[in-house]
Scaffold this motif. Structure first.
Motif, PDB file in Angstrom:
ATOM      1  N   THR A  35      62.483  21.313  53.397  1.00 50.77           N
ATOM      2  CA  THR A  35      62.451  22.768  53.503  1.00 50.77           C
ATOM      3  C   THR A  35      63.146  23.157  54.810  1.00 50.77           C
ATOM      4  O   THR A  35      62.516  23.218  55.862  1.00 50.77           O
ATOM      5  CB  THR A  35      61.002  23.307  53.488  1.00 50.77           C
ATOM      6  OG1 THR A  35      60.249  22.688  54.544  1.00 50.77           O
ATOM      7  CG2 THR A  35      60.331  23.007  52.164  1.00 50.77           C
ATOM      8  N   PRO A  94      60.353  27.291  43.554  1.00 50.16           N
ATOM      9  CA  PRO A  94      59.544  28.169  44.405  1.00 50.16           C
ATOM     10  C   PRO A  94      59.296  29.534  43.787  1.00 50.16           C
ATOM     11  O   PRO A  94      60.112  30.048  43.017  1.00 50.16           O
ATOM     12  CB  PRO A  94      60.394  28.293  45.671  1.00 50.16           C
ATOM     13  CG  PRO A  94      61.798  28.067  45.208  1.00 50.16           C
ATOM     14  CD  PRO A  94      61.701  27.052  44.105  1.00 50.16           C
ATOM     15  N   GLU A 120      57.881  28.408  53.152  1.00 50.84           N
ATOM     16  CA  GLU A 120      56.972  27.471  52.473  1.00 50.84           C
ATOM     17  C   GLU A 120      55.867  28.154  51.693  1.00 50.84           C
ATOM     18  O   GLU A 120      55.193  27.512  50.878  1.00 50.84           O
ATOM     19  CB  GLU A 120      56.370  26.502  53.498  1.00 50.84           C
ATOM     20  CG  GLU A 120      57.329  25.413  53.958  1.00 50.84           C
ATOM     21  CD  GLU A 120      58.200  25.826  55.122  1.00 50.84           C
ATOM     22  OE1 GLU A 120      58.952  24.993  55.632  1.00 50.84           O
ATOM     23  OE2 GLU A 120      58.140  27.018  55.512  1.00 50.84           O
ATOM     24  N   ALA A 137      56.435  29.988  49.380  1.00 51.02           N
ATOM     25  CA  ALA A 137      56.945  29.909  48.008  1.00 51.02           C
ATOM     26  C   ALA A 137      56.509  28.613  47.326  1.00 51.02           C
ATOM     27  O   ALA A 137      56.435  28.551  46.096  1.00 51.02           O
ATOM     28  CB  ALA A 137      58.471  30.027  48.011  1.00 51.02           C
ATOM     29  N   VAL A 138      56.237  27.557  48.107  1.00 53.36           N
ATOM     30  CA  VAL A 138      55.690  26.317  47.540  1.00 53.36           C
ATOM     31  C   VAL A 138      54.283  26.578  47.020  1.00 53.36           C
ATOM     32  O   VAL A 138      53.918  26.177  45.913  1.00 53.36           O
ATOM     33  CB  VAL A 138      55.673  25.193  48.588  1.00 53.36           C
ATOM     34  CG1 VAL A 138      55.005  23.939  48.031  1.00 53.36           C
ATOM     35  CG2 VAL A 138      57.079  24.873  49.056  1.00 53.36           C
TER      36      VAL A 138
END
Length: 486
Positions: A226, A104, A232, A234-235
């Motif tokens: 997660t 991430p 998320e 960071a995804v």
């Protein structure tokens, strides 16, 4: 490829360069049921009532009642389009997302004046009205009201300070009010709202609409891939190899996605629940991904809106619930979750995963499994059990061999018809919590179901026994380059 995709506008520009992937119209359209009715025929796909088909993304430039706004629909309603927007091959999408979860890149704060705040409307203004400011469509004449279907809801846990972004169904209920539906126990922001209510606090929230497709895809991951505390966004940062940029909201203590087309700022109010169809009294909410119009909830939470900010000439992005677009957003993260869990447990056996249209991206997974040696017999069923662990809402798993195209349901059903025996290859796991929107997950359908939302999870093992592989070789054609003849 066109320039790098960083937001909705650059995504649309890329689609314009791809043959058959983008159309727009200047003909006036009513956002109340008509817009979705048009796109059903153009490209909705998925489990939308027939006739429908998978087609191009569409932009409506002339939306009744909203002279300066446009509406985009179907941006992600094609696996090919999603792959092009995420810079990979369609069959590699699940794997790419899996690697992004493991690597991430956290979001950062935008430096300067954010694009999403070029125009500001505050709720204290006498002419403030969500109905006029946000061109949110209704998908059908039965809908409870205008729905924001692709709002990236962003909030912070009141105890830990961790952030999360998820998509919830949001219905405009008044000039400064939205209802938000939390599936019990299934969404991280719902847990944050519950904790804030326990503490006697309102929960600040931002809703960013019209963003980079990487954010929309990444936001659909769920636990355990997660868990609570995993942002998320960071995804999406990992998918783009650069962080998502956030900006401070103007009226609440929260952040929003800086390059969004629209941002709605507000607070989740404590100790208030609203009837979702309190204005329409239809009894329905909106079309959901399984292909049915869901019942209106009496337990929606209430968001009091403090401001709406947007870009100049903003683009509202929307989605038809049962469409191929939902399959892309829900199914691809599910594929990534399953692939990651199985790969860690038994490396190299699982070749690919597909969570296709028939299951809305959530109810069904096809696992392409390679038995490399005699001791791999039985591991394919273990992989199916891991798939159920990776994604709790999964109902059916089809297991196929490496010579079967898991992305082609004709090939999957061919494997079922030629490699599967019902008395030996069906494995059932009754009485397991699944998804409340499947109408068959109800005590009226089976005595094994004790409560609505419980299902019998089922594995269909369509793989060839390892010791019989020689009997099941497909017809082998000559390998040639067809370009010589074409």
């Amino acid at each position: 490829m066109a320039d790098k995709v960083r937001d909705l506008r650059s995504a649309l520009e890329r689609l314009k360069t791809m043959e058959g992937q983008y159309i727009e119209t200047d003909v006036e359209v009513d956002p109340m049921a008509e817009l979705a009715g048009v796109y059903r025929y153009v490209g909705a796909g998925g489990t939308v009532k027939r006739p429908t088909k998978e087609g191009p993304a569409m932009v409506f430039n002339n939306v009744k009642g909203h002279k300066d706004a446009r509406v985009a629909i179907g941006v992600l309603a094609s696996r090919k389009r999603v792959a092009a927007l995420l810079d990979c091959k369609p069959e590699e999408l699940g794997k790419k997302l899996y690697h992004s979860v493991d690597n991430p890149i956290p979001p950062v704060e935008y430096q300067g004046a954010p694009p999403c705040q070029q125009v500001v409307h505050k709720a204290e203004d006498p002419d403030f009205n969500l109905y006029d400011l946000v061109p949110a469509p209704t998908n059908t004449p039965d809908d409870a009201g205008p729905y924001i279907t692709l709002g990236m809801c962003y909030a912070t846990h009141p105890d830990t300070g961790v952030h999360d972004v998820t998509i919830h169904r949001l219905c405009i209920q008044g000039k400064d009010e939205l209802s938000i539906f939390f599936t019990p126990g299934a969404r991280h922001i719902g847990a944050m709202a519950e904790r804030a209510e326990e503490l006697g606090q309102k929960l600040p929230i931002s809703i960013s609409i019209g963003v980079d497709p990487a954010i929309e895809i990444g936001s659909c991951f769920e636990a355990p891939t997660t868990p609570l505390g995993y942002d998320e966004l960071a995804v999406a940062g990992a998918l783009r190899n650069e962080p998502v940029e956030l900006c401070k909201c103007l009226t609440v203590n929260e952040m929003a996605i800086a390059n969004a087309e629209y941002v709605i700022e507000g607070e989740v109010i404590l100790n208030v629940r609203v009837q979702e169809d309190q204005n329409s009294h239809t009894g329905y909410a909106m079309p959901e991904f399984p292909g049915y119009t869901g019942p209106a909830s009496s337990q929606c939470w209430l968001i009091k809106v403090k401001a709406v900010t947007h870009r100049e000439n903003p683009i509202m992005q929307t989605c038809i619930g049962p469409s191929e677009e939902h399959v892309s957003m829900a199914g691809i993260p599910t594929e990534a979750s399953i692939y990651g869990m199985v790969e860690k447990a038994m490396p190299g056996r699982l070749q690919n995963v597909y969570c296709g249209s028939a299951g809305g991206g959530k109810y069904m997974a096809v696992l392409q499994f390679k038995k490399r040696e005699a001791s791999d017999e039985g591991r394919q069923r273990q992989a199916a059990l891991l798939a159920f662990s990776a994604f709790s809402e999964l109902k059916h798993v089809f297991l196929v061999d490496e010579d079967v195209d898991c992305f082609d349901m004709n090939d999957v059903l061919w494997a079922m018809n030629t490699r599967f025996q019902g008395d030996a290859d069906i494995i059932t796991i009754p009485g397991v919590r699944c998804h409340p929107l499947d109408p068959s997950n109800d005590p009226t359908c089976s005595p094994s179901i004790r409560d609505h939302g419980i299902a019998c999870k089922t594995i269909f093992d369509c793989t060839v026994p390892y010791d019989q592989k020689e009997r099941f070789k497909r017809a082998r054609f000559m390998e040639v380059d067809p370009e010589h003849w074409l």
